[in-house]
Design a protein around this motif. Sequence first.
Motif, PDB file in Angstrom:
ATOM      1  N   ARG A  21       0.822  -1.212   0.000  1.00 34.14           N
ATOM      2  CA  ARG A  21       0.000   0.000   0.000  1.00 34.14           C
ATOM      3  C   ARG A  21       0.857   1.264   0.000  1.00 34.14           C
ATOM      4  O   ARG A  21       0.552   2.233  -0.685  1.00 34.14           O
ATOM      5  N   ARG A  22       1.926   1.247   0.781  1.00 30.27           N
ATOM      6  CA  ARG A  22       2.767   2.434   0.915  1.00 30.27           C
ATOM      7  C   ARG A  22       3.469   2.770  -0.384  1.00 30.27           C
ATOM      8  O   ARG A  22       3.568   3.936  -0.782  1.00 30.27           O
ATOM      9  N   ARG A  23       3.975   1.738  -1.090  1.00 31.31           N
ATOM     10  CA  ARG A  23       4.775   1.962  -2.294  1.00 31.31           C
ATOM     11  C   ARG A  23       3.970   1.803  -3.581  1.00 31.31           C
ATOM     12  O   ARG A  23       4.490   2.041  -4.666  1.00 31.31           O
ATOM     13  N   GLY A  24       2.720   1.363  -3.453  1.00 31.22           N
ATOM     14  CA  GLY A  24       1.918   1.139  -4.651  1.00 31.22           C
ATOM     15  C   GLY A  24       2.242  -0.174  -5.329  1.00 31.22           C
ATOM     16  O   GLY A  24       1.838  -0.405  -6.471  1.00 31.22           O
ATOM     17  N   GLY A  25       2.963  -1.054  -4.648  1.00 32.43           N
ATOM     18  CA  GLY A  25       3.319  -2.364  -5.203  1.00 32.43           C
ATOM     19  C   GLY A  25       4.641  -2.829  -4.632  1.00 32.43           C
ATOM     20  O   GLY A  25       5.420  -2.033  -4.100  1.00 32.43           O
ATOM     21  N   ALA A  26       4.891  -4.141  -4.704  1.00 30.07           N
ATOM     22  CA  ALA A  26       6.157  -4.695  -4.216  1.00 30.07           C
ATOM     23  C   ALA A  26       6.466  -5.972  -4.973  1.00 30.07           C
ATOM     24  O   ALA A  26       5.560  -6.716  -5.355  1.00 30.07           O
ATOM     25  N   ARG A  27       7.759  -6.234  -5.172  1.00 32.12           N
ATOM     26  CA  ARG A  27       8.196  -7.444  -5.855  1.00 32.12           C
ATOM     27  C   ARG A  27       8.563  -8.504  -4.834  1.00 32.12           C
ATOM     28  O   ARG A  27       8.965  -8.211  -3.702  1.00 32.12           O
ATOM     29  N   VAL A  28       8.436  -9.765  -5.247  1.00 33.16           N
ATOM     30  CA  VAL A  28       8.707 -10.885  -4.353  1.00 33.16           C
ATOM     31  C   VAL A  28      10.132 -10.820  -3.821  1.00 33.16           C
ATOM     32  O   VAL A  28      10.378 -11.001  -2.619  1.00 33.16           O
ATOM     33  N   ASN A  29      11.112 -10.558  -4.711  1.00 31.44           N
ATOM     34  CA  ASN A  29      12.516 -10.558  -4.260  1.00 31.44           C
ATOM     35  C   ASN A  29      12.787  -9.432  -3.255  1.00 31.44           C
ATOM     36  O   ASN A  29      13.606  -9.576  -2.344  1.00 31.44           O
ATOM     37  N   GLU A  30      12.072  -8.309  -3.382  1.00 32.98           N
ATOM     38  CA  GLU A  30      12.222  -7.222  -2.412  1.00 32.98           C
ATOM     39  C   GLU A  30      11.666  -7.629  -1.050  1.00 32.98           C
ATOM     40  O   GLU A  30      12.258  -7.326  -0.007  1.00 32.98           O
ATOM     41  N   HIS A  59       2.597 -10.485 -11.981  1.00 28.30           N
ATOM     42  CA  HIS A  59       3.813 -11.244 -12.263  1.00 28.30           C
ATOM     43  C   HIS A  59       4.995 -10.681 -11.458  1.00 28.30           C
ATOM     44  O   HIS A  59       5.351  -9.517 -11.583  1.00 28.30           O
ATOM     45  N   GLY A  60       5.543 -11.512 -10.587  1.00 22.17           N
ATOM     46  CA  GLY A  60       6.712 -11.115  -9.817  1.00 22.17           C
ATOM     47  C   GLY A  60       6.439 -10.359  -8.547  1.00 22.17           C
ATOM     48  O   GLY A  60       7.369  -9.952  -7.847  1.00 22.17           O
ATOM     49  N   GLY A  61       5.156 -10.148  -8.197  1.00 20.67           N
ATOM     50  CA  GLY A  61       4.872  -9.390  -6.982  1.00 20.67           C
ATOM     51  C   GLY A  61       3.390  -9.144  -6.769  1.00 20.67           C
ATOM     52  O   GLY A  61       2.556  -9.979  -7.113  1.00 20.67           O
ATOM     53  N   ALA A  62       3.065  -7.963  -6.244  1.00 20.75           N
ATOM     54  CA  ALA A  62       1.674  -7.640  -5.935  1.00 20.75           C
ATOM     55  C   ALA A  62       1.465  -6.143  -5.974  1.00 20.75           C
ATOM     56  O   ALA A  62       2.414  -5.359  -5.795  1.00 20.75           O
ATOM     57  N   VAL A  63       0.216  -5.725  -6.191  1.00 17.05           N
ATOM     58  CA  VAL A  63      -0.168  -4.315  -6.197  1.00 17.05           C
ATOM     59  C   VAL A  63      -1.427  -4.160  -5.351  1.00 17.05           C
ATOM     60  O   VAL A  63      -2.134  -5.136  -5.094  1.00 17.05           O
ATOM     61  N   PRO A  64      -1.725  -2.935  -4.912  1.00 18.44           N
ATOM     62  CA  PRO A  64      -2.954  -2.731  -4.131  1.00 18.44           C
ATOM     63  C   PRO A  64      -4.196  -3.007  -4.963  1.00 18.44           C
ATOM     64  O   PRO A  64      -4.184  -2.881  -6.195  1.00 18.44           O
ATOM     65  N   VAL A  65      -5.249  -3.382  -4.282  1.00 15.90           N
ATOM     66  CA  VAL A  65      -6.542  -3.571  -4.944  1.00 15.90           C
ATOM     67  C   VAL A  65      -7.180  -2.202  -5.150  1.00 15.90           C
ATOM     68  O   VAL A  65      -7.272  -1.412  -4.211  1.00 15.90           O
TER      69      VAL A  65
END
Length: 290
Positions: A21-30, A59-65
């Motif tokens: 939520r804070r960054r608008g998305g995050a990657r799995v490796n992060e 793909h590779g992470g997640a983003v806010p709904v």
Amino acid sequence: MSDNQNLLAEQRRALILEEVRRRGGARVNELTRKLSVSDMTVRRDLDALAQQGALEKVHGGAVPVAEASTHEPGFEAKSSLELSAKEDIARAAATMAQPGSAIALSGGTTTFALARHLVDVPNLTVVTNSVRVADVFHAAQRSGGGQGSGSRPGAATVVLTGGVRTPSDSLVGSVADAAIRSLHFDALFLGVHGISAEAGLSTPNLAEAETNRHFVGSARRVIVVADHTKWGTVGLSSFASLDQVDTLVTDGGLPSEARAEMQERLPELMVAGEQEARETGPEEPDALQV
């Protein structure tokens, strides 16, 4: 899985959701680096959060709904989010309930957490439209021995309004509204879907908005209990302006600009955790031994 493992998973997922939520998305490796866990663990956490509707996997992470203003998550989906913040808020808000007073608790997962802290406040009269909140008090009464309301000395008298059940296990509609209109509360503890400077307090459920309006209108003091993720969220229907709120109890994650806004607009802003630290104060140094 042990209770400790469950707790760690809940804490991890709360941190993941906060990061997304804070960054608008995050990657799995992060996330694996940040949390010091395996790639597989992060992916399992993302799967669980996605199933709850808390975020969207990409793909590779997640983003806010990107929630529609009419989207109303169920109680179970909301209950696993911001656990630490809700507990801090509940503990702080419970100190505002006076023994022997008549209080109202709206539906929501934060008021559910609050109810668990209120069961030991003596001689409360509690009116609620939340099935979950009522269950907390009824369970406490049964554990005290005997049957029914008041079986434990000082146990709360609980009134459940009746009405039509929402996805968040609140009771709304004409039956609930009529019950609330006929009563007067010393304090209302109100959970919210969203809070903002422009829209005030809002919810995606039109019937729940109407019921909450009656709650606000029947209370001498309105205490909103809301974690920082509710700031800036706007549901379909506003049911109260900030001018109708006496106290906001929130957590330390509330952004600085929001704090400034609330301090200017509200008679009282209580930041859970920070408030307790101020009341406790720094530890006194040990006396010098001579």
